[in-house]
Scaffold this motif. Structure first.
Motif, PDB file in Angstrom:
ATOM      1  N   ALA A  15       0.793  -1.087  -0.134  1.00  0.00           N
ATOM      2  CA  ALA A  15       0.036   0.096   0.073  1.00  0.00           C
ATOM      3  C   ALA A  15       0.867   1.447  -0.162  1.00  0.00           C
ATOM      4  O   ALA A  15       0.794   2.380  -0.713  1.00  0.00           O
ATOM      5  N   PRO A  18       3.116   0.973  -4.145  1.00  0.00           N
ATOM      6  CA  PRO A  18       2.594   0.238  -4.925  1.00  0.00           C
ATOM      7  C   PRO A  18       3.503  -0.034  -6.251  1.00  0.00           C
ATOM      8  O   PRO A  18       4.251   0.879  -6.763  1.00  0.00           O
ATOM      9  N   SER A  23      -2.359  -5.236  -8.162  1.00  0.00           N
ATOM     10  CA  SER A  23      -2.929  -4.862  -6.968  1.00  0.00           C
ATOM     11  C   SER A  23      -3.220  -5.799  -6.058  1.00  0.00           C
ATOM     12  O   SER A  23      -3.378  -6.849  -6.717  1.00  0.00           O
ATOM     13  N   GLY A  25      -5.098  -7.230  -2.063  1.00  0.00           N
ATOM     14  CA  GLY A  25      -5.984  -6.975  -1.166  1.00  0.00           C
ATOM     15  C   GLY A  25      -6.495  -8.098  -0.494  1.00  0.00           C
ATOM     16  O   GLY A  25      -6.771  -9.160  -1.295  1.00  0.00           O
ATOM     17  N   ALA A  36      -5.366 -10.902  -5.876  1.00  0.00           N
ATOM     18  CA  ALA A  36      -4.666  -9.941  -6.823  1.00  0.00           C
ATOM     19  C   ALA A  36      -5.414  -9.681  -8.064  1.00  0.00           C
ATOM     20  O   ALA A  36      -5.957 -10.517  -9.020  1.00  0.00           O
ATOM     21  N   THR A  37      -4.857  -8.665  -8.754  1.00  0.00           N
ATOM     22  CA  THR A  37      -5.160  -8.459 -10.217  1.00  0.00           C
ATOM     23  C   THR A  37      -3.811  -8.062 -10.915  1.00  0.00           C
ATOM     24  O   THR A  37      -3.225  -7.056 -10.110  1.00  0.00           O
ATOM     25  N   SER A 101       4.819  -9.687  -2.952  1.00  0.00           N
ATOM     26  CA  SER A 101       5.334  -8.628  -3.806  1.00  0.00           C
ATOM     27  C   SER A 101       6.291  -9.348  -4.895  1.00  0.00           C
ATOM     28  O   SER A 101       6.112  -9.362  -6.167  1.00  0.00           O
TER      29      SER A 101
END
Length: 148
Positions: A15, A18, A23, A25, A36-37, A101
């Protein structure tokens, strides 16, 4: 640090900084179940597509890898028909030093550079080895159909 603390820290890091390619969450308030996208990487046959993934963290995270699956259908030799991803860092080469990530970045790279030496779909691997342009054309068509 407990699994929940580690996941919470990784979400906060994402967050705060980024990465732009994806993304991520939690689903509801449950940090052990996330989504995730990923934006289809530029220059790949997946460019322009949005690919949804499910992420389930084990209670023993980060000592065991999360289970990550594509929810969006994707034409890729290293992604099975039910979304499983053939990626060594999600299995035998997992390390607690890895973060969500980093794993998602590796998945983005895999979308640009598939690994024909470790396929889940051998027919797609064979197509790729025989005629890359046909493989990429089919991947673009699937992206248009399922990810746009």
């Amino acid at each position: 640090m407990t699994a929940l603390q580690r996941i919470s820290k990784e979400m906060q890091d994402l967050a705060d900084e980024p990465l732009g390619q994806f993304s991520v969450g939690p689903v509801g308030n449950d940090l052990f179940h996330c989504q995730a996208t990923i934006m289809g990487p530029r220059g790949s046959p997946y460019e322009g597509g949005l690919f949804d993934l499910s992420i389930d963290f084990p209670e023993s995270y980060p000592f065991e890898p999360p289970e990550i699956k594509f929810k969006t259908q994707v034409y890729h030799m290293n992604v099975g028909p039910y979304g499983d991803i053939c990626l060594d860092i999600l299995g035998k080469n997992w390390s607690p030093a890895l973060s969500l990530s980093k794993v998602l970045l590796v998945i983005c790279v895999l979308m640009t550079d598939p690994n024909p030496d470790d396929p889940l779909r051998f027919n797609l691997r064979d197509e790729y080895r025989k005629d890359v342009s046909t493989y990429e054309r089919n991947a673009r068509m699937w992206t248009q159909k399922h990810a746009m």
